[in-house]
Design an enzyme around this catalytic site. Structure first.
Site, PDB file in Angstrom:
ATOM      1  N   ASP A 201      15.998  44.950  16.291  1.00 36.18           N
ATOM      2  CA  ASP A 201      14.598  44.872  16.733  1.00 36.18           C
ATOM      3  C   ASP A 201      14.377  44.316  18.145  1.00 36.18           C
ATOM      4  O   ASP A 201      14.941  43.275  18.499  1.00 36.18           O
ATOM      5  CB  ASP A 201      13.796  43.918  15.839  1.00 36.18           C
ATOM      6  CG  ASP A 201      14.028  44.120  14.366  1.00 36.18           C
ATOM      7  OD1 ASP A 201      14.758  45.029  13.997  1.00 36.18           O
ATOM      8  OD2 ASP A 201      13.458  43.331  13.597  1.00 36.18           O
TER       9      ASP A 201
ATOM     10  N   GLU B  46       7.797  44.929   7.585  1.00 27.06           N
ATOM     11  CA  GLU B  46       8.454  44.095   8.593  1.00 27.06           C
ATOM     12  C   GLU B  46       7.751  44.254   9.948  1.00 27.06           C
ATOM     13  O   GLU B  46       7.034  45.227  10.185  1.00 27.06           O
ATOM     14  CB  GLU B  46       9.938  44.499   8.722  1.00 27.06           C
ATOM     15  CG  GLU B  46      10.707  44.342   7.407  1.00 27.06           C
ATOM     16  CD  GLU B  46      12.206  44.633   7.536  1.00 27.06           C
ATOM     17  OE1 GLU B  46      12.988  43.866   6.977  1.00 27.06           O
ATOM     18  OE2 GLU B  46      12.592  45.619   8.189  1.00 27.06           O
TER      19      GLU B  46
HETATM   20  C1  FRU Z   1      13.776  44.425  10.852  1.00 23.28           C
HETATM   21  C2  FRU Z   1      14.387  43.112  10.401  1.00 23.28           C
HETATM   22  C3  FRU Z   1      13.367  41.993  10.487  1.00 23.28           C
HETATM   23  C4  FRU Z   1      14.222  40.778  10.638  1.00 23.28           C
HETATM   24  C5  FRU Z   1      15.366  41.289  11.478  1.00 23.28           C
HETATM   25  C6  FRU Z   1      16.692  40.672  11.164  1.00 23.28           C
HETATM   26  O1  FRU Z   1      14.703  45.362  11.289  1.00 23.28           O
HETATM   27  O2  FRU Z   1      14.896  43.254   9.089  1.00 23.28           O
HETATM   28  O3  FRU Z   1      12.468  41.944   9.395  1.00 23.28           O
HETATM   29  O4  FRU Z   1      13.540  39.730  11.256  1.00 23.28           O
HETATM   30  O5  FRU Z   1      15.442  42.692  11.245  1.00 23.28           O
HETATM   31  O6  FRU Z   1      17.680  41.103  12.055  1.00 23.28           O
END
Ligand code: FRU
Length: 502
Positions: free
Chosen positions: A22, A204
């Site tokens: 992300d 998310e």
């Molecule tokens: C989304 C996610 C988020 C989390 C991060 C962990 O891709 O699962 O929800 O904060 O990646 O790497």
């Protein structure tokens, strides 16, 4: 494992030799765009989650910086956002040198006091984002939850001056939870939104921002972005959005933005209803998209992760794995009586422009100029599909024209589709081969496409950016041909420019 320099993108950000997911803490500050991101500083698979960092002055040329916020013995550092705390409400800076404050998720490790939970924590920078210190009072916001994460914070007018609003998720309950604070340290619950629309996976990386409708600032609407994994429209991870109003505490979606009841997209029986949700992207590889804080001129610019959790850790690249999408400027336009998110890529200048215009094609494939080595290719087309059954482009084609990724518009079905099943290496994961499609209505009989073909990705912006399709493709050596085709009847190429981007 052998290096794969041929897959290194020409115009998309990748880390030099590590894993990323992300985008985090996107912020414009002091003339610099900062792209922080979920990063494993020690390997090219997910793990050791920390915030990597890159900077740019134009959203196109990025420079990798040292790791900004690192995991430690107690926590992984998950996704979050950054605000410029100009009034020093947090007290982490001074009035003369206000701090940047990162609000991130602590994913606590086993054997630590908060083990098994996720909570929100702070870090601050007093040198414009280059180095960061974790706050000694972390975490600042807990919820007795194993899935409370991904805070996006922005400023909102309060009775006594600006306050802070946080949108985060209760991921497993398909909820966005809103909190308010005066100082970034103490937070109070304001409201919750969801479950609604696509709910087949965890919610998310939310985002919430206002945009003028059709450029009219008096008539602004709020856009709530909710990323979801799995259960997105093309399978696996993807981003949906809601349009509505926000009063500083509660988000109220427009009725035109809401399905009658939530839909579980992991059940194939729900495919038709899933397509009624509002999607940022109809392809497979645009996830965890969020917007920049503080962008100049009130622009709203988003970046997403060019990947899908279905197969993310298996992509055939080395020594890095995964990249970011192009930056996309987003606006709201009225389409069929409701506000619709429109996306335009931020691109480098075009070179070697070759143009074709006013040409009829019928049951023919016309070869276009090859990709200039080392560059990405931009195809800009205005096509009248006319009586053709299908019209479109073959990308990454073999010299004999067999294998290719196929982007096609079917005027009868009103569908734009992207099929990568017969393009390059698809064997590294069983769920990678796929074909995606989006409903698309022509504007006055015209199909307008901007297609950005980089070394392992294609982003298609159709009808000025009302419909977007993004997919990864891993071509084999020699698969670099591009052509335009019309099948089953004549189509007119009104305009076609092919150029190089580097
Ligand atoms: C989304 C996610 C988020 C989390 C991060 C962990 O891709 O699962 O929800 O904060 O990646 O790497």
């Amino acid at each position: 494992q052998a290096d794969t320099p041929h897959y290194r993108p020409a115009i998309h950000y990748t880390a030099r030799d590590t894993w990323l997911n992300d985008p985090n803490g996107l912020v414009y500050y002091g003339g610099t765009y900062h792209l922080y991101y979920q990063n494993n500083p020690h390997a090219n698979v997910w793990g050791n989650m920390s915030w990597g960092h890159a900077t740019s002055t134009d959203l196109v040329h990025w420079t990798e910086q040292p790791v900004a916020i690192a995991c430690d013995a107690t926590e992984d550092v998950y996704s979050g956002s950054i605000v410029a705390d100009q009034a020093n409400t947090s007290g982490f800076g001074t009035a003369a040198n206000p701090p940047l404050v990162a609000i991130y998720t602590s994913a606590f490790k086993d054997g630590t006091p908060h083990a098994g939970t996720q909570a929100q924590s702070l870090a601050y920078s007093n040198d414009a984002g280059m180095t960061w210190t974790k706050f000694s009072g972390n975490p600042v916001l807990t919820r007795a939850s194993a899935n409370f994460r991904d805070p996006k914070v922005f400023s909102y007018p309060g009775p006594d001056g600006p306050e802070w609003v946080m949108a985060a998720v209760e991921a497993g309950e398909q909820k966005v939870v809103f909190y308010r604070s005066a100082n970034l340290r103490e937070w109070a619950l304001a409201s919750e939104f969801g479950p609604a629309n696509a709910v087949g996976g965890e919610w998310e990386c939310p985002d919430l921002f206002p945009l003028p409708v059709d450029g009219d600032p008096v008539h602004a609407k709020w856009v709530l972005v909710v990323n979801l994994n799995p259960g997105a429209v093309a399978g696996g991870s993807g981003g949906q959005y809601f349009v509505g109003d926000f009063d500083g505490a509660t988000f109220t979606p427009d009725p035109s933005s809401l399905l009658e009841s939530p839909v579980d997209g992991t059940d194939p029986a729900n495919a038709a209803r899933l397509r009624e949700c509002r999607w940022l992207d109809w392809g497979r590889d645009y996830y965890a998209a969020v917007s920049f804080s503080n962008a100049p001129d009130n622009r709203r610019i988003m970046i997403g992760w060019l990947n899908n959790w279905d197969y993310a850790n298996s992509l055939p690249t080395f020594p890095w794995r995964s990249g970011m999408s192009l930056a996309r400027e987003v606006t709201l336009e009225m389409v069929d009586g409701r506000p619709c998110l429109v996306q335009k890529p931020v691109l480098p200048g075009r070179r070697n422009i070759q143009s074709i215009s006013g040409m009829d094609l019928c049951d023919r494939v016309l070869r276009l100029p090859d990709v200039v080595p080392g560059t990405a290719q931009l195809i800009e087309a205005e096509i009248l599909p006319g009586a053709a059954q299908k019209v479109g482009f073959r990308l990454w084609a073999d010299s004999d024209g067999g294998a290719a990724a196929v982007l096609a518009y079917d005027p009868t079905a009103g569908l734009l589709s992207l099929d990568r099943r017969n393009a390059g290496d698809t064997g590294f994961h069983p769920s990678f081969p796929s074909a995606e499609s989006s409903p698309l209505a022509l504007d006055g009989g015209v199909l307008t496409l901007r297609i950005v073909v980089d070394h392992c990705s294609v982003e298609v912006f159709a009808q000025g950016g009302k419909v977007v399709l993004t997919d990864l493709v891993f071509p084999y050596a020699g698969q670099s041909g591009t052509s335009v085709f019309a099948d089953g009847g004549p189509a007119t190429i009104r305009k076609l420019d092919v150029s190089a981007l580097s």
